[in-house]
Design an enzyme around this catalytic site. Structure first.
Site, PDB file in Angstrom:
ATOM      1  N   ASP A   7       0.864  -1.187   0.000  1.00 29.51           N
ATOM      2  CA  ASP A   7       0.000   0.000   0.000  1.00 29.51           C
ATOM      3  C   ASP A   7       0.900   1.236   0.000  1.00 29.51           C
ATOM      4  O   ASP A   7       1.560   1.530   0.998  1.00 29.51           O
ATOM      5  CB  ASP A   7      -0.897   0.020   1.239  1.00 29.51           C
ATOM      6  N   LYS A  59      -6.989   3.419  -2.985  1.00 24.67           N
ATOM      7  CA  LYS A  59      -7.320   3.366  -1.553  1.00 24.67           C
ATOM      8  C   LYS A  59      -7.569   4.770  -1.034  1.00 24.67           C
ATOM      9  O   LYS A  59      -6.821   5.697  -1.352  1.00 24.67           O
ATOM     10  CB  LYS A  59      -6.168   2.694  -0.804  1.00 24.67           C
ATOM     11  N   LYS A  93     -10.287   0.280  -2.131  1.00 25.44           N
ATOM     12  CA  LYS A  93     -10.108  -0.030  -0.721  1.00 25.44           C
ATOM     13  C   LYS A  93     -10.513   1.175   0.109  1.00 25.44           C
ATOM     14  O   LYS A  93     -10.002   2.274  -0.079  1.00 25.44           O
ATOM     15  CB  LYS A  93      -8.659  -0.415  -0.412  1.00 25.44           C
TER      16      LYS A  93
END
Length: 218
Positions: free
Chosen positions: A91, A153, A182
């Site tokens: 991430d 995300k 996400k």
């Protein structure tokens, strides 16, 4: 929606700077026990956690976290190190200064460079929606969609706000279908999880939902 179905979408997360191995170990055990999508932990614990998990739950870690202003070379090095240590998901935080300056070619190139460093592992791109205008969010949906990344995300959970229902709906609307969404930051109830998933999120970054499932007797 049953707890089991929700938890299958959860990246069970512990990223506080004072996290100790005993806490990380517990996160890994809970991720295994509750069938989470991954456990998301600090880079310094990846190798130990990967050895402990022994393939029973994917290990996720963070790059350029939480501010995103490391150089591209540093983010690549962090990524290669994480992969070598056993991370299966990465991430990364985008360079928000570049976003604000409109340097989207640089943002795009950096995401591609980190994706290459992932060596086939899953890449999620954190855009920190709480700091962006609607136009910036839409532009980043397009960039992430074209970059080869696997997810967009919402948040680090370390800025001024986390995921919102409106932002998840917007990301799902403007990001190509092959790129997943996400939601992360501030997800604190079963109802939150259900609604984010219904709006199009595929992953939920949270430390709270496993705790709630445990309290519910699962």
């Amino acid at each position: 929606m049953e707890w089991k179905e929700i938890l299958a979408h959860v990246d069970h997360t512990l990223l506080k700077p004072q996290a100790r191995w005993e806490e990380i170990r517990q996160i890994v055990e809970e991720g295994i026990a509750y069938g989470c999508a991954s456990v998301c932990i600090p880079p310094s614990y990846v190798q130990q956690a990967a050895e402990y998990a022994a393939g029973r739950v994917p290990i996720c870690t963070v790059i350029g976290f939480p501010n995103g202003y490391s150089t591209t070379a540093v983010k690549q090095a962090e990524t290669r190190d994480a992969v070598a240590n056993g991370a299966q998901e990465i991430d990364m935080v985008v360079n928000l200064g570049w976003v604000k300056d409109g340097l989207f070619d640089l943002v795009f190139g950096e995401i591609q460079a980190v994706k290459e460093a992932c060596q086939g592992r899953v890449l999620k791109v954190i855009i920190e929606t709480c700091l962006l205008t609607r136009e910036e969010k839409i532009r980043l949906c397009q960039i992430v969609g074209e970059s080869g990344a696997d997810y967009i995300k919402t948040s680090t959970g370390f800025s001024t706000g986390g995921a919102t229902f409106a932002d998840v709906a917007l990301l799902r609307e403007y990001t190509p279908a092959r790129v997943k969404v996400k939601a992360a930051g501030g997800i604190s109830s079963q109802e939150d999880g259900e609604r984010f998933l219904a709006l199009g999120a595929d992953r939920l970054g949270t430390s709270r939902l496993v705790k709630l499932a445990k309290e519910a007797g699962l």
